[in-house]
Scaffold this motif. Structure first.
Motif, PDB file in Angstrom:
ATOM      1  N   TYR A  19       0.846  -1.198   0.000  1.00 16.10           N
ATOM      2  CA  TYR A  19       0.000   0.000   0.000  1.00 16.10           C
ATOM      3  C   TYR A  19       0.885   1.253   0.000  1.00 16.10           C
ATOM      4  O   TYR A  19       0.574   2.239  -0.677  1.00 16.10           O
ATOM      5  CB  TYR A  19      -0.920  -0.007   1.215  1.00 16.10           C
ATOM      6  N   ALA A  20       1.993   1.200   0.736  1.00 13.89           N
ATOM      7  CA  ALA A  20       2.932   2.329   0.713  1.00 13.89           C
ATOM      8  C   ALA A  20       3.532   2.501  -0.676  1.00 13.89           C
ATOM      9  O   ALA A  20       3.698   3.635  -1.163  1.00 13.89           O
ATOM     10  CB  ALA A  20       4.034   2.108   1.745  1.00 13.89           C
ATOM     11  N   GLN A  21       3.865   1.394  -1.350  1.00 13.15           N
ATOM     12  CA  GLN A  21       4.339   1.496  -2.729  1.00 13.15           C
ATOM     13  C   GLN A  21       3.280   2.148  -3.613  1.00 13.15           C
ATOM     14  O   GLN A  21       3.585   3.019  -4.435  1.00 13.15           O
ATOM     15  CB  GLN A  21       4.675   0.106  -3.276  1.00 13.15           C
ATOM     16  N   ALA A  22       2.023   1.707  -3.462  1.00 12.80           N
ATOM     17  CA  ALA A  22       0.936   2.249  -4.275  1.00 12.80           C
ATOM     18  C   ALA A  22       0.763   3.746  -4.044  1.00 12.80           C
ATOM     19  O   ALA A  22       0.575   4.519  -5.002  1.00 12.80           O
ATOM     20  CB  ALA A  22      -0.364   1.503  -3.972  1.00 12.80           C
ATOM     21  N   PRO A  48      -5.609  -9.208 -11.665  1.00 15.91           N
ATOM     22  CA  PRO A  48      -4.236  -8.704 -11.777  1.00 15.91           C
ATOM     23  C   PRO A  48      -3.913  -7.620 -10.741  1.00 15.91           C
ATOM     24  O   PRO A  48      -4.796  -6.880 -10.325  1.00 15.91           O
ATOM     25  CB  PRO A  48      -4.195  -8.092 -13.180  1.00 15.91           C
ATOM     26  N   VAL A  49      -2.630  -7.548 -10.380  1.00 16.49           N
ATOM     27  CA  VAL A  49      -2.112  -6.469  -9.540  1.00 16.49           C
ATOM     28  C   VAL A  49      -0.907  -5.867 -10.254  1.00 16.49           C
ATOM     29  O   VAL A  49       0.132  -6.527 -10.394  1.00 16.49           O
ATOM     30  CB  VAL A  49      -1.715  -6.969  -8.140  1.00 16.49           C
ATOM     31  N   PHE A  50      -1.074  -4.647 -10.724  1.00 17.73           N
ATOM     32  CA  PHE A  50      -0.025  -3.953 -11.476  1.00 17.73           C
ATOM     33  C   PHE A  50       0.455  -2.749 -10.678  1.00 17.73           C
ATOM     34  O   PHE A  50      -0.352  -1.938 -10.209  1.00 17.73           O
ATOM     35  CB  PHE A  50      -0.574  -3.480 -12.834  1.00 17.73           C
ATOM     36  N   LEU A  51       1.775  -2.621 -10.541  1.00 21.52           N
ATOM     37  CA  LEU A  51       2.404  -1.439  -9.950  1.00 21.52           C
ATOM     38  C   LEU A  51       3.509  -0.979 -10.885  1.00 21.52           C
ATOM     39  O   LEU A  51       4.348  -1.780 -11.312  1.00 21.52           O
ATOM     40  CB  LEU A  51       3.007  -1.747  -8.573  1.00 21.52           C
ATOM     41  N   GLY A  52       3.531   0.298 -11.211  1.00 18.25           N
ATOM     42  CA  GLY A  52       4.588   0.870 -12.036  1.00 18.25           C
ATOM     43  C   GLY A  52       5.145   2.121 -11.377  1.00 18.25           C
ATOM     44  O   GLY A  52       4.628   2.579 -10.355  1.00 18.25           O
ATOM     45  N   PRO A 103      10.352   3.390  -5.460  1.00 15.38           N
ATOM     46  CA  PRO A 103       9.304   2.555  -4.855  1.00 15.38           C
ATOM     47  C   PRO A 103       9.368   1.083  -5.235  1.00 15.38           C
ATOM     48  O   PRO A 103       8.903   0.235  -4.474  1.00 15.38           O
ATOM     49  CB  PRO A 103       8.007   3.194  -5.353  1.00 15.38           C
ATOM     50  N   LEU A 104       9.938   0.755  -6.381  1.00 17.13           N
ATOM     51  CA  LEU A 104      10.010  -0.643  -6.814  1.00 17.13           C
ATOM     52  C   LEU A 104      11.430  -1.183  -6.740  1.00 17.13           C
ATOM     53  O   LEU A 104      11.807  -2.088  -7.490  1.00 17.13           O
ATOM     54  CB  LEU A 104       9.446  -0.778  -8.232  1.00 17.13           C
ATOM     55  N   ALA A 105      12.197  -0.663  -5.807  1.00 16.14           N
ATOM     56  CA  ALA A 105      13.586  -1.102  -5.641  1.00 16.14           C
ATOM     57  C   ALA A 105      13.704  -2.598  -5.340  1.00 16.14           C
ATOM     58  O   ALA A 105      14.559  -3.277  -5.938  1.00 16.14           O
ATOM     59  CB  ALA A 105      14.261  -0.288  -4.537  1.00 16.14           C
ATOM     60  N   TYR A 115       6.381 -10.676  -4.726  1.00 14.87           N
ATOM     61  CA  TYR A 115       5.171 -10.332  -5.484  1.00 14.87           C
ATOM     62  C   TYR A 115       3.913 -10.841  -4.784  1.00 14.87           C
ATOM     63  O   TYR A 115       2.892 -10.145  -4.750  1.00 14.87           O
ATOM     64  CB  TYR A 115       5.270 -10.880  -6.897  1.00 14.87           C
ATOM     65  N   LEU A 116       3.962 -12.038  -4.219  1.00 17.82           N
ATOM     66  CA  LEU A 116       2.792 -12.552  -3.504  1.00 17.82           C
ATOM     67  C   LEU A 116       2.513 -11.719  -2.261  1.00 17.82           C
ATOM     68  O   LEU A 116       1.349 -11.510  -1.888  1.00 17.82           O
ATOM     69  CB  LEU A 116       3.003 -14.015  -3.118  1.00 17.82           C
ATOM     70  N   ASP A 117       3.574 -11.227  -1.634  1.00 19.71           N
ATOM     71  CA  ASP A 117       3.415 -10.455  -0.405  1.00 19.71           C
ATOM     72  C   ASP A 117       2.916  -9.040  -0.655  1.00 19.71           C
ATOM     73  O   ASP A 117       2.767  -8.262   0.292  1.00 19.71           O
ATOM     74  CB  ASP A 117       4.731 -10.416   0.375  1.00 19.71           C
ATOM     75  N   ARG A 118       2.627  -8.695  -1.896  1.00 13.98           N
ATOM     76  CA  ARG A 118       1.863  -7.476  -2.136  1.00 13.98           C
ATOM     77  C   ARG A 118       0.446  -7.616  -1.565  1.00 13.98           C
ATOM     78  O   ARG A 118      -0.211  -6.620  -1.265  1.00 13.98           O
ATOM     79  CB  ARG A 118       1.768  -7.207  -3.638  1.00 13.98           C
ATOM     80  N   LEU A 119       0.003  -8.852  -1.455  1.00 13.15           N
ATOM     81  CA  LEU A 119      -1.348  -9.139  -0.974  1.00 13.15           C
ATOM     82  C   LEU A 119      -1.361  -9.207   0.548  1.00 13.15           C
ATOM     83  O   LEU A 119      -0.317  -9.393   1.189  1.00 13.15           O
ATOM     84  CB  LEU A 119      -1.819 -10.472  -1.551  1.00 13.15           C
TER      85      LEU A 119
END
Length: 316
Positions: A77-80, A143-147, A163-165, A233-237
């Motif tokens: 959520y912080a990344q988002a 899908p879960v997309f972060l850019g 943010p995507l380091a 990636y799974l731990d984005r959830l």
């Protein structure tokens, strides 16, 4: 197992719908059968279904963000939120020409979260697209997309924002850990693609060729690094959903592929493929400072259950 997440999503979606004024509710509350609008992913600045956060009052705006937070772990959520804030940074970088705005994000609920057995929701805008589908008490979390653009903001050699380091750094760590033999199998091209292969298609390919390196032959250090990358990636959830996803793909075959140079700051791409799993990362702008990442389930994005039908019809 994910009952608390389902309940949180249901409550947050109902709160959002109740907070929306009439015109916004008509835009945001769509039937589950609106297939073209529901099966949608668009991470570019384009028109999209739903109600725009910029047009909502304070209470509705907060309800939209609380709904998004039910689908993401605290760090994701912080990344988002960093990605959202980068819209203002990018707008300044472009000389304010495009009028980018950190409230230019859209929310949509498909179906009735209070009564329906199947319903879904999406929070989406530039470089952020999160879709959750609930069917028969099961959450389909993709899908879960972060850019991120810019992917890195620096000052005097120091990083201010990146943010995507972890997604880039762990990918590089895996490439290093597999050694020369593994790299020969993993690096399938010296040129990076223009974008992630799945793009904005509602259907992601279940098998993108060439597959690259097979994880079955990795040594313990390299295998642990690959597992960490998948877990990232799974731990984005939320924890319950991440654990369910890990159990779902556990023991399955995985492949890792890299395209482009291996030196930082240049255009590069990687992907991980498994049984109903696709992870993609790219940083393929000319200056290597514009990142896309996505977590998808090719057989069961948007609540589809193609994999179950496939397994029922095919001997394994």
């Amino acid at each position: 197992m994910d009952d608390s997440v389902r309940r949180q999503m249901r409550d947050a979606a109902a709160t959002l719908i109740a907070a929306l004024p009439g015109p916004a509710r008509e835009l945001a509350a769509l039937p589950f059968t609106a297939e073209a609008d529901r099966r949608w992913i668009e991470y570019r600045p384009r028109p999209r279904p739903g109600a725009c956060v910029a047009d909502l009052d304070r209470a509705a705006r907060k309800a939209a963000h609380r709904l998004l937070a039910t689908a993401l772990s605290p760090h994701a959520y912080a990344q988002a939120m960093t990605i959202v804030a980068l819209e203002e940074v990018l707008d300044r970088q472009e000389g304010w020409r495009r009028g980018r705005h950190s409230d230019d994000y859209w929310v949509t609920v498909f179906g009735d979260p209070g009564r329906d057995d199947q319903w879904s929701w999406r929070f989406e805008g530039h470089h952020l697209s999160v879709t959750m589908t609930i069917r028969d008490d099961q959450v389909f979390p993709t899908p879960v997309f972060l850019g991120a653009n810019p992917a890195r903001v620096g000052y005097a050699g120091r990083t201010i924002s990146r943010p995507l380091a972890p997604e880039e750094d762990l990918g590089r760590a895996l490439l290093e850990a597999v050694g020369p033999t593994g790299r020969r199998a993993a690096i399938i091209s010296d040129e990076a693609p223009d974008d992630i292969h799945s793009g904005t298609s509602p259907v992601a390919d279940a098998r993108i060729e060439p597959l690259g390196m097979n994880a079955s032959g990795l040594g313990p250090t390299a295998r642990a690094t690959l597992d960490q990358l998948v877990a990232l990636y799974l731990d984005r959830l939320p924890a319950e959903l991440a654990a369910a996803e890990a159990a779902r793909i556990g023991g399955g075959e995985l492949h890792f592929a890299w395209q482009g140079p291996t030196r930082p700051g240049q255009r590069h791409y990687y992907r991980i493929q498994g049984d109903d799993l696709l992870i993609e990362y790219d940083n393929t702008s000319d200056d290597g400072n514009h990142a896309h990442t996505v977590l998808r389930r090719p057989y069961s994005d948007f609540g589809d259950d193609v994999l179950a039908a496939h397994r029922a019809a095919t001997a394994h």
